[in-house]
Design an enzyme around this catalytic site. Structure first.
Site, PDB file in Angstrom:
ATOM      1  N   GLY A 155      21.096  10.915  14.240  1.00 26.25           N
ATOM      2  CA  GLY A 155      22.290  10.056  14.264  1.00 26.25           C
ATOM      3  C   GLY A 155      21.997   8.571  14.158  1.00 26.25           C
ATOM      4  N   ASP A 183      12.577  15.361  18.417  1.00 29.77           N
ATOM      5  CA  ASP A 183      12.273  15.862  17.078  1.00 29.77           C
ATOM      6  C   ASP A 183      13.193  17.049  16.791  1.00 29.77           C
ATOM      7  OD1 ASP A 183      11.262  16.943  14.785  1.00 29.77           O
ATOM      8  OD2 ASP A 183       9.175  17.000  15.466  1.00 29.77           O
ATOM      9  N   LYS A 217      24.729  14.422   9.485  1.00 26.75           N
ATOM     10  CA  LYS A 217      25.358  13.620   8.436  1.00 26.75           C
ATOM     11  C   LYS A 217      24.273  12.920   7.619  1.00 26.75           C
ATOM     12  CE  LYS A 217      28.257   9.514   8.032  1.00 26.75           C
ATOM     13  NZ  LYS A 217      27.200   8.501   8.126  1.00 26.75           N
ATOM     14  N   HIS A 261      19.759  16.025   3.086  1.00 24.02           N
ATOM     15  CA  HIS A 261      19.410  15.716   1.686  1.00 24.02           C
ATOM     16  C   HIS A 261      18.007  15.113   1.565  1.00 24.02           C
ATOM     17  CE1 HIS A 261      21.407  11.413   1.615  1.00 24.02           C
ATOM     18  NE2 HIS A 261      20.636  11.591   2.653  1.00 24.02           N
TER      19      HIS A 261
END
Ligand SMILES: C[S@@+](CC[C@H](N)C(=O)[O-])C[C@H]1O[C@@H](n2cnc3c(N)ncnc32)[C@H](O)[C@@H]1O
Length: 367
Positions: A212, A254, A268, A272
């Site tokens: 985050g 982690d 979020k 990717h």
């Protein structure tokens, strides 16, 4: 005689001329990127903003303190940038005037607005020498038969990975720029997600934002949904630098080993950066951190969702973001089939694409 399917039918004259023009465009698009970088470095968006939102060429030359001899060259630069959709212009007016559009507004420094995230560093990072050189090395990278774990073209060329604690050893300034660019990229449109997808958070008691960062996203969520108990998990060095907030619990750790339990875990723009195997490992940890589907357990994923149905321009932007990941990291952008495979491998029973907003998809995944 029937045409052999392997025969190339000679293009018509019109097709040939169009093909040449298309070849010019595709070979020279890098000059649009360079023109954009030039506009950012000269602070043209901020100058137009400071001039009241509209500026003529002489206004701009004066505001930017450029030599008067550069006026005709600035006209040519601005003409390309207007045609490329980076600025607007008043066509038909006696004196040509340049205006900001939503894109160049994101490049104005010092705008006091919740929905404004200054994108200068995204531009400077993605059009940096190191990125461009990595792109130029792509054919060499394809030819090399390298052992796993496969380095990205960036790492293969420069010897160190991007977005890593060692990147600063390659170039401190690059490391600073790309981290600022990443934060600006990630924080853009948080407000839109919260406004358009409020149902994601309604009724939630607790949420862990996994990876985050500095907590910007959860601070936005808490503002709209103050009852949600929010935790941010990130690496120790990120948590140490995060601003304190009364209602946010920060945890150093982690995500491959353990994720603080909550009714929902959010990822979020994290996955990717990961290959499929690492996505599965992280999602397995997410599954351990949430209760059953009946008890409201879910993982919320916010990522670019590759889909031609977003339209040719948005799809092209998504595919370019995928190439950005391929050239510079070990990550990728994914379509729905890619995501489904990963969810199944990580042991989830079901998922729902809650909404598509812009290039992004908001996905709920259920245990
Ligand atoms: C691209 S940033 C996304 C930040 C944030 N989710 C947002 O959208 O603003 C990825 C984040 O994952 C964090 N991260 C990467 N590997 C991690 C790990 N193994 N454990 C915890 N956090 C990690 C990074 O430090 C970084 O803050």
């Amino acid at each position: 005689m029937a045409a052999d399917s392997r025969t190339i039918v000679a293009p018509t004259d019109a097709e040939l001329l169009q093909a040449q023009a298309d070849l010019w465009r595709h070979s020279l698009y890098y000059l649009t990127s360079m023109a954009l970088k030039c506009a950012v470095e000269l602070h043209i968006p901020t100058a137009i903003h400071n001039l009241g939102g509209a500026a003529s060429l002489p206004d701009l030359v004066t505001a930017l303190s450029l030599p008067q001899t550069k006026l005709p060259f600035l006209r040519r630069l601005m003409r390309l940038l207007v045609t490329s959709g980076i600025f607007a212009s008043e066509s038909g007016a006696e004196v040509e005037t340049y205006r900001l559009n939503p894109l160049s507004w994101l490049l104005v420094e010092g705008v006091e607005s919740e929905d404004h995230t200054y994108q200068k560093y995204f531009v400077l990072g993605t059009i940096s020498r190191h990125y461009v050189e990595a792109g130029l090395s792509l054919a060499d990278w394809f030819r090399k038969d390298l052992p796993a774990p496969l380095p990205s073209p960036f790492e293969g060329l420069h010897g160190l990975p991007l977005f890593h604690e060692t990147t600063k050893l390659l170039d401190e300034e690059l490391d600073r720029i790309v981290n600022k660019g990443k934060a600006a990229h990630d924080h853009l449109a948080i407000g839109t997600v919260i406004r358009e997808c409020g149902d994601l958070f309604k009724g939630l008691q607790s949420l862990t934002d996994c990876g985050g960062g500095d907590g910007t996203t959860v601070r936005g969520i808490i503002k709209a949904f103050p009852h949600i108990k929010c935790t941010v998990l990130d690496r120790p060095e990120v948590i140490e630098a995060a601003p304190a907030h009364d209602s946010v619990t920060y945890v150093s750790g982690d995500m491959f080993h353990s994720i603080p339990p909550a009714q929902a875990v959010m990822l979020k723009l994290v996955l990717h950066f990961c290959n499929d195997e690492d996505c599965v490992k992280i999602l397995e940890q997410c599954r351990k951190a949430i209760p059953s589907k009946q008890e409201g357990g879910k993982v919320i994923i916010i990522e670019i969702l590759l889909s031609p149905s977003t339209g040719p321009i948005m799809y092209e932007a998504q595919l370019l973001m995928d190439m950005l990941m391929m050239v510079n990291t070990k990550g990728k952008q994914r379509d729905e089939n890619d995501w489904r495979d990963i969810f199944i491998k990580a042991g989830f029973s079901d998922y729902k694409i809650v909404k598509k907003i812009g290039a992004r998809g908001i996905i709920e995944v259920y245990p």
